[in-house]
Design a protein around this motif. Structure first.
Motif, PDB file in Angstrom:
ATOM      1  N   ASN A 170     -11.103  -6.213 -10.916  1.00 30.59           N
ATOM      2  CA  ASN A 170      -9.783  -6.083 -11.309  1.00 30.59           C
ATOM      3  C   ASN A 170      -8.670  -6.233 -10.996  1.00 30.59           C
ATOM      4  N   HIS A 171      -8.924  -4.435 -10.913  1.00 35.96           N
ATOM      5  CA  HIS A 171      -7.495  -3.423 -10.611  1.00 35.96           C
ATOM      6  C   HIS A 171      -7.505  -3.682  -9.084  1.00 35.96           C
ATOM      7  N   ILE A 172      -9.118  -3.168  -8.170  1.00 32.14           N
ATOM      8  CA  ILE A 172      -8.263  -3.699  -6.936  1.00 32.14           C
ATOM      9  C   ILE A 172      -7.973  -4.981  -6.108  1.00 32.14           C
ATOM     10  N   GLU A 217      -0.307   0.406 -15.851  1.00 34.00           N
ATOM     11  CA  GLU A 217      -2.215   0.264 -16.044  1.00 34.00           C
ATOM     12  C   GLU A 217      -2.933   1.045 -15.528  1.00 34.00           C
ATOM     13  N   HIS A 218      -3.068   2.574 -14.490  1.00 30.10           N
ATOM     14  CA  HIS A 218      -3.482   3.474 -14.206  1.00 30.10           C
ATOM     15  C   HIS A 218      -3.702   4.090 -16.021  1.00 30.10           C
ATOM     16  N   ASP A 219      -2.814   4.227 -16.163  1.00 33.40           N
ATOM     17  CA  ASP A 219      -2.267   4.754 -17.640  1.00 33.40           C
ATOM     18  C   ASP A 219      -3.332   4.934 -18.540  1.00 33.40           C
ATOM     19  N   GLU A 255       4.950  -0.654 -12.842  1.00 39.22           N
ATOM     20  CA  GLU A 255       4.243  -1.489 -13.232  1.00 39.22           C
ATOM     21  C   GLU A 255       2.451  -1.604 -13.072  1.00 39.22           C
ATOM     22  N   HIS A 256       2.387  -0.689 -11.916  1.00 40.81           N
ATOM     23  CA  HIS A 256       1.101   0.009 -11.531  1.00 40.81           C
ATOM     24  C   HIS A 256      -0.020   0.947 -12.054  1.00 40.81           C
ATOM     25  N   LYS A 257       1.454   1.395 -12.644  1.00 44.99           N
ATOM     26  CA  LYS A 257       1.522   3.168 -12.934  1.00 44.99           C
ATOM     27  C   LYS A 257       1.049   3.137 -14.121  1.00 44.99           C
ATOM     28  N   SER A 304      -8.006  11.681 -10.130  1.00 44.57           N
ATOM     29  CA  SER A 304      -7.512  11.901  -9.060  1.00 44.57           C
ATOM     30  C   SER A 304      -6.760  11.128  -7.260  1.00 44.57           C
ATOM     31  N   HIS A 305      -7.868   9.449  -8.133  1.00 42.66           N
ATOM     32  CA  HIS A 305      -7.571   8.176  -6.925  1.00 42.66           C
ATOM     33  C   HIS A 305      -6.352   8.005  -7.333  1.00 42.66           C
ATOM     34  N   PHE A 306      -5.915   7.888  -9.123  1.00 42.23           N
ATOM     35  CA  PHE A 306      -4.848   7.594  -9.056  1.00 42.23           C
ATOM     36  C   PHE A 306      -3.381   8.193  -9.095  1.00 42.23           C
ATOM     37  N   LYS A 307      -3.655   9.256  -8.670  1.00 42.02           N
ATOM     38  CA  LYS A 307      -3.021  10.552  -8.602  1.00 42.02           C
ATOM     39  C   LYS A 307      -2.455  10.276  -7.006  1.00 42.02           C
ATOM     40  N   THR A 308      -3.770   9.766  -5.931  1.00 44.15           N
ATOM     41  CA  THR A 308      -3.349  10.081  -5.033  1.00 44.15           C
ATOM     42  C   THR A 308      -2.564   8.743  -4.212  1.00 44.15           C
ATOM     43  N   GLU A 309      -2.360   7.835  -5.275  1.00 42.37           N
ATOM     44  CA  GLU A 309      -2.564   6.103  -4.926  1.00 42.37           C
ATOM     45  C   GLU A 309      -0.888   6.497  -5.765  1.00 42.37           C
ATOM     46  N   GLU A 310      -0.424   6.876  -6.380  1.00 40.59           N
ATOM     47  CA  GLU A 310       1.072   6.442  -6.979  1.00 40.59           C
ATOM     48  C   GLU A 310       1.544   7.919  -6.053  1.00 40.59           C
ATOM     49  N   GLN A 318     -12.132   6.245  -1.258  1.00 35.14           N
ATOM     50  CA  GLN A 318     -11.806   6.740  -2.754  1.00 35.14           C
ATOM     51  C   GLN A 318     -12.728   5.612  -4.320  1.00 35.14           C
ATOM     52  N   HIS A 319     -12.210   4.123  -3.616  1.00 37.21           N
ATOM     53  CA  HIS A 319     -13.017   3.226  -4.303  1.00 37.21           C
ATOM     54  C   HIS A 319     -14.026   3.070  -4.102  1.00 37.21           C
ATOM     55  N   LYS A 320     -14.288   3.002  -2.760  1.00 36.20           N
ATOM     56  CA  LYS A 320     -15.917   3.491  -2.820  1.00 36.20           C
ATOM     57  C   LYS A 320     -17.011   4.394  -3.548  1.00 36.20           C
ATOM     58  N   SER A 373      -4.186  -5.889  -8.452  1.00 36.90           N
ATOM     59  CA  SER A 373      -2.798  -5.086  -8.760  1.00 36.90           C
ATOM     60  C   SER A 373      -3.008  -4.058  -7.228  1.00 36.90           C
ATOM     61  N   ASP A 374      -4.082  -3.394  -6.918  1.00 35.94           N
ATOM     62  CA  ASP A 374      -4.231  -2.723  -5.398  1.00 35.94           C
ATOM     63  C   ASP A 374      -3.576  -3.583  -4.581  1.00 35.94           C
ATOM     64  N   LYS A 375      -4.125  -4.699  -4.576  1.00 33.92           N
ATOM     65  CA  LYS A 375      -3.838  -5.421  -2.657  1.00 33.92           C
ATOM     66  C   LYS A 375      -2.270  -5.985  -2.678  1.00 33.92           C
ATOM     67  N   LYS A 376      -1.913  -5.660  -3.720  1.00 36.48           N
ATOM     68  CA  LYS A 376      -0.300  -5.916  -4.195  1.00 36.48           C
ATOM     69  C   LYS A 376       0.526  -4.711  -2.878  1.00 36.48           C
ATOM     70  N   TYR A 377       0.334  -3.551  -2.910  1.00 30.12           N
ATOM     71  CA  TYR A 377       0.517  -2.856  -2.018  1.00 30.12           C
ATOM     72  C   TYR A 377       0.043  -2.355  -0.617  1.00 30.12           C
ATOM     73  N   LYS A 378      -0.941  -3.400  -0.462  1.00 37.26           N
ATOM     74  CA  LYS A 378      -1.075  -4.067   0.772  1.00 37.26           C
ATOM     75  C   LYS A 378      -0.804  -3.687   1.829  1.00 37.26           C
TER      76      LYS A 378
HETATM   77 FE1  FEO Z   1      -6.932   1.832  -7.353  1.00 41.51          FE
HETATM   78 FE2  FEO Z   1      -4.497   1.438  -8.775  1.00 41.51          FE
HETATM   79  O1  FEO Z   1      -6.519   2.404  -7.660  1.00 41.51           O
END
Ligand code: FEO
Length: 129
Positions: A116-118, A80-82, A76-78, A57-63, A20-22, A121-126
């Motif tokens: 920056n977000h990837i 940022e998305h909002d 906190e992550h949500k 749609s990507h934010f929803k999947t991730e959330e 999705q990021h790609k 923030s995204d890497k924090k949930y890795k």
């Molecule tokens: Fe991949 Fe938090 O967006």
């Protein structure tokens, strides 16, 4: 030339999210290319609409994944998305109303926010999802 080149350093070790990021990177590049070629609003507007639709749609999947994994940083992550979604939707509205134009600064904002977000923030949930 692409404004944003995907490399594996952006991976969060999740195939669905990485793909999705790609796709988001591809869409930002597509918008940038069309803008650089001086394409008109009739072409830029649908690309921007697709980018917003796919981003949501990507934010929803991730959330959903974060919630399922009971990820502590979810709220906190949500947020940022909002905030990003609201900003881009406002940009799109003003663009459609002819109150603003798509500039290289706007493209850089979209690209920089995503990178920056990837990376932060995204890497924090890795390790969690
Ligand atoms: Fe991949 Fe938090 O967006």
């Amino acid at each position: 030339m692409a404004i944003f080149q995907w490399t594996d350093k952006y991976s969060v070790n999740n195939k669905i999210i990485d793909s999705q990021h790609k796709k988001l990177v591809d869409m930002i590049n597509e918008l940038h290319t069309a803008m650089s070629m001086g394409k008109g609003k009739e072409l830029l507007e649908p690309i921007l609409n697709d980018l917003i639709f796919y981003t949501k749609s990507h934010f929803k999947t991730e959330e959903q994944m974060m919630q399922k994994a009971k990820y502590a940083g979810y709220e906190e992550h949500k947020m940022e998305h909002d905030q990003f979604t609201n900003k881009v939707m406002d940009l799109s509205k003003r663009y459609k109303e002819g109150k603003t134009v798509l500039t290289i600064e706007v493209m850089n904002f979209l690209k920089d926010w995503l990178i920056n977000h990837i990376e932060v923030s995204d890497k924090k949930y890795k390790e969690v999802i």
